[in-house]
Structure formats: structure tokens, C-alpha cells
Write a protein that holds these residues in place. Structure first.
Motif, short mmCIF file in Angstrom:
data_model
loop_
_atom_site.label_atom_id
_atom_site.label_comp_id
_atom_site.label_asym_id
_atom_site.label_seq_id
_atom_site.Cartn_x
_atom_site.Cartn_y
_atom_site.Cartn_z
N ALA A 163 -8.22 -7.23 -6.28
CA ALA A 163 -7.65 -8.23 -5.37
C ALA A 163 -6.61 -7.59 -4.46
CB ALA A 163 -7.03 -9.38 -6.17
N MET A 164 -5.75 -6.74 -5.01
CA MET A 164 -4.72 -6.07 -4.20
C MET A 164 -5.33 -5.11 -3.18
SD MET A 164 -1.91 -7.47 -4.97
CE MET A 164 -0.90 -6.43 -3.96
N ALA A 165 -6.49 -4.52 -3.49
CA ALA A 165 -7.14 -3.60 -2.56
C ALA A 165 -7.60 -4.31 -1.30
CB ALA A 165 -8.34 -2.92 -3.24
N ARG A 166 -7.70 -5.61 -1.35
CA ARG A 166 -8.14 -6.38 -0.18
C ARG A 166 -7.00 -6.71 0.77
NH1 ARG A 166 -13.00 -9.98 -2.71
NH2 ARG A 166 -13.86 -8.27 -3.93
N ILE A 167 -5.79 -6.31 0.43
CA ILE A 167 -4.62 -6.56 1.27
C ILE A 167 -4.30 -5.30 2.06
CG2 ILE A 167 -2.17 -7.13 1.29
CD1 ILE A 167 -2.66 -8.65 -1.36
N ALA A 168 -4.33 -5.39 3.37
CA ALA A 168 -3.97 -4.24 4.21
C ALA A 168 -2.47 -4.03 4.14
CB ALA A 168 -4.40 -4.48 5.65
N SER A 169 -2.06 -2.79 3.96
CA SER A 169 -0.64 -2.45 3.84
C SER A 169 -0.30 -1.22 4.67
CB SER A 169 -0.29 -2.14 2.38
OG SER A 169 -0.53 -3.25 1.56
N ALA A 170 0.91 -1.18 5.18
CA ALA A 170 1.41 0.00 5.86
C ALA A 170 1.51 1.14 4.86
CB ALA A 170 2.76 -0.27 6.49
N VAL A 171 1.31 2.37 5.34
CA VAL A 171 1.40 3.55 4.48
C VAL A 171 2.73 4.24 4.75
CG1 VAL A 171 0.35 5.76 3.87
CG2 VAL A 171 -1.10 3.81 4.47
N HIS A 172 3.43 4.56 3.68
CA HIS A 172 4.73 5.22 3.75
C HIS A 172 4.70 6.48 2.90
CE1 HIS A 172 6.20 1.28 5.14
NE2 HIS A 172 5.48 0.80 4.15
N LEU A 173 5.50 7.44 3.27
CA LEU A 173 5.75 8.59 2.44
C LEU A 173 7.19 8.46 1.96
CD1 LEU A 173 4.71 11.19 1.27
CD2 LEU A 173 5.56 12.35 3.27
N VAL A 174 7.36 8.33 0.65
CA VAL A 174 8.69 8.17 0.06
C VAL A 174 9.09 9.52 -0.53
CG1 VAL A 174 10.10 6.85 -1.56
CG2 VAL A 174 8.14 5.76 -0.44
N ARG A 194 -9.28 0.43 -0.19
CA ARG A 194 -9.25 1.80 -0.74
C ARG A 194 -9.58 2.87 0.29
NH1 ARG A 194 -11.12 -1.46 -4.85
NH2 ARG A 194 -9.78 -1.44 -6.69
N ARG A 195 -9.26 2.58 1.56
CA ARG A 195 -9.47 3.56 2.64
C ARG A 195 -8.32 3.48 3.62
NH1 ARG A 195 -14.76 2.12 5.49
NH2 ARG A 195 -13.65 3.29 7.04
N TYR A 196 -8.03 4.62 4.25
CA TYR A 196 -7.06 4.64 5.34
C TYR A 196 -7.68 4.00 6.56
CZ TYR A 196 -4.10 7.69 2.57
OH TYR A 196 -3.31 8.20 1.59
N ARG A 197 -6.88 3.27 7.30
CA ARG A 197 -7.30 2.59 8.52
C ARG A 197 -6.21 2.81 9.57
NH1 ARG A 197 -12.14 -0.24 6.97
NH2 ARG A 197 -12.03 -0.48 4.73
N THR A 198 -6.54 2.50 10.81
CA THR A 198 -5.57 2.67 11.90
C THR A 198 -5.41 1.35 12.64
OG1 THR A 198 -6.19 4.98 12.16
CG2 THR A 198 -5.11 3.95 14.03
N LEU A 199 -4.18 1.01 12.96
CA LEU A 199 -3.88 -0.16 13.76
C LEU A 199 -3.22 0.33 15.05
CD1 LEU A 199 -3.73 -3.25 14.15
CD2 LEU A 199 -1.45 -3.13 13.11
N PRO A 200 -3.99 0.41 16.14
CA PRO A 200 -3.39 0.83 17.41
C PRO A 200 -2.34 -0.18 17.85
CG PRO A 200 -5.79 0.92 17.52
CD PRO A 200 -5.43 0.19 16.26
N MET A 201 -1.20 0.32 18.27
CA MET A 201 -0.10 -0.58 18.62
C MET A 201 -0.41 -1.40 19.86
SD MET A 201 1.78 -0.33 16.13
CE MET A 201 3.37 -1.03 16.48
N ASP A 202 -1.22 -0.90 20.81
CA ASP A 202 -1.52 -1.68 21.99
C ASP A 202 -2.35 -2.91 21.62
OD1 ASP A 202 -3.72 -0.08 21.40
OD2 ASP A 202 -4.25 0.23 23.49
N GLU A 203 -3.24 -2.80 20.63
CA GLU A 203 -3.99 -3.96 20.16
C GLU A 203 -3.08 -4.91 19.41
OE1 GLU A 203 -7.54 -3.08 17.98
OE2 GLU A 203 -8.10 -1.49 19.35
N SER A 237 0.55 8.05 20.52
CA SER A 237 -0.03 6.71 20.45
C SER A 237 0.78 5.77 19.59
CB SER A 237 -1.46 6.79 19.90
OG SER A 237 -1.43 7.13 18.53
N GLY A 238 1.40 6.27 18.54
CA GLY A 238 2.18 5.41 17.67
C GLY A 238 1.34 4.46 16.85
N ALA A 239 0.04 4.73 16.69
CA ALA A 239 -0.82 3.86 15.89
C ALA A 239 -0.36 3.91 14.43
CB ALA A 239 -2.27 4.30 16.01
N SER A 240 -0.29 2.74 13.81
CA SER A 240 0.14 2.64 12.42
C SER A 240 -0.98 3.04 11.47
CB SER A 240 0.56 1.21 12.08
OG SER A 240 1.69 0.85 12.82
N LEU A 241 -0.60 3.74 10.39
CA LEU A 241 -1.54 4.07 9.33
C LEU A 241 -1.49 2.96 8.30
CD1 LEU A 241 -3.56 6.18 8.26
CD2 LEU A 241 -1.63 7.25 7.04
#
Length: 175
Positions: free
Chosen positions: A16-27, A162-171, A153-157
Motif C-alpha cells: 500500500a505504501m509503495a503506491r504513494i509517490a514520495s520525494a527522494v532525499h539523501l539524509v 518501487r521505481r524512481y520517477r521524475t516530476l518536471p517542475m514546469d509541469e 531543470s530542477g526536476a524533482s526525483l
């Protein structure tokens, strides 16, 4: 919708949690416990007065002993260009080689900061709680760095399904 299952098992919860898109951070952290870092999606804002973040850390993570011994950490919010660094700290490289995947700087606490990150939150850990398999770290932000808008570009990761995705900031801005 069917009634909730009173005994939700861990694999079903993780699905269920895998279905939630989340920002990726390096801590990251550095101090008496050593230098360490991990890729995380379990990071969120708690308050803006004082500026405070919540970071969840699995107690079985190889980085856990360093974070337990240190009183500072840095949350580096990753752009899509930093996916190789996310992968390195997510387990693609041995712990001893991970910091070789990027160039590092410092702000106020001495925790490693990633210059190409979209946002850098340099924090002091103010409170720790244990819940299930994780420690919850409440972290007061003592310094910030923002990536200039003109720097690429500043696109968010993101991480979803269970995969990396990209969210372009202009969209994102047109929504």
C-alpha cells in the motif's frame, strides 16, 4: 470498500505504501559516530516555527549506528540529476564507497551537504522516538540552502511503485 482488516500484515502494508509517490532525499550525518547516509522518502515538515522536520530511520539500516551517535543530520532533497547518488546510498554501493559518488560541502552542523540538491536542510536532532522498526527523529533546521532556479531543470526525483520517477517542475507549476 470492504471493512478494514484487523490484522494488517507487513507485506500488505508495504504494498500500500509503495503506491504513494514520495520525494527522494539523501539524509547524511557526520560526528562522533562517523559519516553515514541513506536514501529516504520518510521525511516531512512538522513546523515552520521553529523550522522542524521529521525523519524516519530503520534501526536495521547500516547507517543507523552513526545517526544514533551523532546529534546532527542534513536532509538533501534530490533532483532527477542526482538519481545515481540516490541509488548509491540506497544500496548500490558499499557503505564505505557511497560518499565517493558526489562532491560534498557543509553548512552549520558539519553534516555533509549535496550542492546540487533542490533544497538542503541542515539540522540538529532534538528528539528521538522508537516506533516499531524505526526511529523517528525530530530535527530543528538551523541552516538552509536552495538550488538557484536557473541551475538546470530542477526536476524533482520521486519514488513510486518501487521505481524512481521524475516530476518536471514546469509541469508541476501548471497544475
Amino acid at each position: 470498500m470492504p471493512p478494514p482488516d484487523p490484522a494488517i500484515d507487513a507485506p500488505t502494508y508495504r504494498e500500500a505504501m509503495a503506491r504513494i509517490a514520495s520525494a527522494v532525499h539523501l539524509v547524511t550525518t557526520d560526528g562522533p559516530g562517523g559519516r553515514a547516509g541513506f536514501t529516504a522518502t520518510a521525511v516531512c515538515s512538522v513546523s515552520d516555527s521553529p523550522p522542524t522536520l521529521l525523519v524516519c530511520l530503520n534501526r536495521t539500516a547500516s547507517a543507523y549506528p552513526a545517526f544514533q551517535a551523532n546529534d546532527a543530520l542534513c536532509v538533501n532533497t534530490l533532483s532527477s540529476e542526482l538519481r545515481p547518488v540516490a541509488e548509491a546510498f540506497g544500496g548500490a554501493l558499499p557503505r564505505s564507497e557511497r560518499f565517493g559518488a558526489a562532491r560534498w560541502e557543509e553548512l552549520a552542523t558539519g553534516a555533509p551537504t549535496l550542492p546540487g540538491a533542490l533544497a538542503v536542510f541542515d539540522c540538529r536532532i532534538t528528539e528521538r522516538s522508537t516506533v516499531g522498526t524505526h526511529d523517528i527523529l525530530l530535527c530543528e533546521v538551523v541552516a538552509l540552502a536552495l538550488r538557484p532556479e536557473e541551475a538546470g531543470s530542477g526536476a524533482s526525483l520521486l519514488y513510486a511503485a518501487r521505481r524512481y520517477r521524475t516530476l518536471p517542475m514546469d509541469e508541476a507549476a501548471s497544475d
